[in-house]
Write a protein that holds these residues in place. Structure first.
Motif, PDB file in Angstrom:
ATOM      1  N   LEU A 314       2.655  27.130   6.114  1.00  0.00           N
ATOM      2  CA  LEU A 314       1.258  27.172   5.666  1.00  0.00           C
ATOM      3  C   LEU A 314       1.153  27.058   4.156  1.00  0.00           C
ATOM      4  O   LEU A 314       0.347  26.275   3.623  1.00  0.00           O
ATOM      5  N   LEU A 315       1.963  27.829   3.435  1.00  0.00           N
ATOM      6  CA  LEU A 315       1.942  27.779   1.974  1.00  0.00           C
ATOM      7  C   LEU A 315       2.386  26.409   1.467  1.00  0.00           C
ATOM      8  O   LEU A 315       1.848  25.899   0.466  1.00  0.00           O
ATOM      9  N   SER A 316       3.353  25.813   2.147  1.00  0.00           N
ATOM     10  CA  SER A 316       3.807  24.482   1.759  1.00  0.00           C
ATOM     11  C   SER A 316       2.697  23.454   1.941  1.00  0.00           C
ATOM     12  O   SER A 316       2.492  22.581   1.080  1.00  0.00           O
ATOM     13  N   ASP A 317       1.985  23.540   3.057  1.00  0.00           N
ATOM     14  CA  ASP A 317       0.873  22.612   3.291  1.00  0.00           C
ATOM     15  C   ASP A 317      -0.221  22.781   2.248  1.00  0.00           C
ATOM     16  O   ASP A 317      -0.785  21.799   1.750  1.00  0.00           O
ATOM     17  N   TRP A 318      -0.534  24.026   1.912  1.00  0.00           N
ATOM     18  CA  TRP A 318      -1.550  24.269   0.887  1.00  0.00           C
ATOM     19  C   TRP A 318      -1.097  23.734  -0.468  1.00  0.00           C
ATOM     20  O   TRP A 318      -1.896  23.161  -1.215  1.00  0.00           O
ATOM     21  N   HIS A 319       0.172  23.925  -0.767  1.00  0.00           N
ATOM     22  CA  HIS A 319       0.691  23.454  -2.048  1.00  0.00           C
ATOM     23  C   HIS A 319       0.632  21.927  -2.131  1.00  0.00           C
ATOM     24  O   HIS A 319       0.223  21.362  -3.161  1.00  0.00           O
ATOM     25  N   GLN A 320       1.013  21.250  -1.070  1.00  0.00           N
ATOM     26  CA  GLN A 320       0.951  19.790  -1.065  1.00  0.00           C
ATOM     27  C   GLN A 320      -0.486  19.302  -1.136  1.00  0.00           C
ATOM     28  O   GLN A 320      -0.776  18.304  -1.813  1.00  0.00           O
ATOM     29  N   SER A 321      -1.389  20.000  -0.465  1.00  0.00           N
ATOM     30  CA  SER A 321      -2.795  19.611  -0.515  1.00  0.00           C
ATOM     31  C   SER A 321      -3.365  19.741  -1.924  1.00  0.00           C
ATOM     32  O   SER A 321      -4.107  18.862  -2.392  1.00  0.00           O
ATOM     33  N   LEU A 322      -3.001  20.822  -2.606  1.00  0.00           N
ATOM     34  CA  LEU A 322      -3.471  21.003  -3.978  1.00  0.00           C
ATOM     35  C   LEU A 322      -2.872  19.956  -4.904  1.00  0.00           C
ATOM     36  O   LEU A 322      -3.564  19.436  -5.806  1.00  0.00           O
TER      37      LEU A 322
END
Length: 328
Positions: A314-322
């Protein structure tokens, strides 16, 4: 002038006296700083971790849907408890009651409401775990998704109605204007004893179920040790050790966070007025109780490998999205 404090959360009384002060200012100041630091840290961790765990829980497929519902109920109740602590910390940092009559009553209701929802949600989750361990084959038919939703909804509705009727309707808390500071005054009667009694019964029920779970896990480990001839029983020992460690952590957390508040309420109910240091000691037990909100995250989320992996994803997906948003 001497400031005295009642045992309920966020309840203060200020009176004019000419008696000598026998309190140690250094101890009071140190305790005040400790309470403020722990309260702010606990609120920060609860606000940060609990919503994050709700998002993480939706991504996990290895946990049974019914268990996820009960875990979400516990996490949401811990998150809601922050609403009460916004009111309590206002008084703690200001040193007096700055809010009006309505929020004084709301403060009294929410202190019991969210605390009751938290411990009752933990009880339901414990019952769910107990059924899984004691009746694994019958569990899918006993605890369906529909039944779990009904249980959570009914428990939230019942606890909310009970706390509003018992602690909110009769206006047992008012803001007194007879003193130098605006203070929220509460009365001490059978309702306090009832709250302590229900908390003790709930905690004892959780302890009893986990004690039985420990016995079941021990018998299961022994059976595996007998059948596992090649491994010399190492598999059974690992299961028994892990189950015992988990139970010790859960019950130990309950003892550290809940028992001090229960003991304090049992001691102070006969005497409604207390000194400044005693008030801070009471707030310290309340902060310990508040810490149960983020400790539950560690116990039921971060100790689970699948949930940790889902959190990292989840944190990885958020980081890539940002990153993509800022790059474009």
């Amino acid at each position: 002038m001497e400031t005295t404090w009642s045992p309920d959360e966020g309840t203060t009384v200020t009176t004019n006296t000419t008696g000598d002060k026998d309190e140690n200012e250094f101890t009071s100041t140190t305790l005040l700083i400790l309470v403020k630091v722990l309260a702010v840290l606990a609120m920060f961790l609860c606000v940060l971790l609990n919503p994050l765990m709700l998002f993480t829980l939706r991504r996990v497929t290895s946990i049974q849907p019914t268990t996820k519902i009960f875990m979400a109920s516990l996490t949401l109740s811990d998150l809601c408890n922050n609403l009460y602590w916004i009111l309590a910390l206002t008084e703690l940092f200001a040193g007096s009651r700055l809010l009006g009559d309505f929020l004084c009553v709301v403060n009294g209701v929410t202190s019991y409401l969210f605390g009751s929802l938290s411990i009752f949600s933990l009880l339901i989750l414990t019952v769910d775990r107990y059924i899984v361990i004691s009746r694994p084959l019958q569990y899918p038919s006993i605890m369906t998704v529909f039944r779990s939703k009904i249980i959570v909804f009914s428990s939230w509705a019942a606890v909310s109605i009970f706390c509003i009727l018992i602690f909110g309707i009769d206006g047992s808390r008012i803001v007194s204007l007879d003193t130098r500071y605006y203070v929220c005054i509460g009365h001490y009667d059978w309702r306090n004893s009832l709250a302590v009694f229900l908390a003790v019964v709930t905690i004892l029920s959780i302890f009893i179920m986990y004690a039985h779970i420990a016995l079941i896990a021990r018998n299961h480990a022994r059976r595996i040790a007998v059948e596992n001839q090649a491994g010399n029983g190492q598999g059974g020992q690992r299961i028994n050790t892990r189950a015992t460690t988990t139970i010790i952590i859960i019950t130990g957390t309950l003892v550290i966070t809940w028992i001090p508040t229960v003991v304090r309420l049992l001691i102070v109910i006969p005497s409604p007025q207390h000194t400044w240091t005693q008030y801070l000691a009471g707030m310290f037990t309340n902060v310990l109780l508040f810490c149960n909100g983020w400790l539950n995250v560690i116990i039921y989320y971060l100790r689970n490998r699948d949930l940790r992996q889902a959190l990292r994803a989840l944190l990885s997906d958020w980081h890539q999205s940002l990153q993509q948003r800022f790059l474009h």
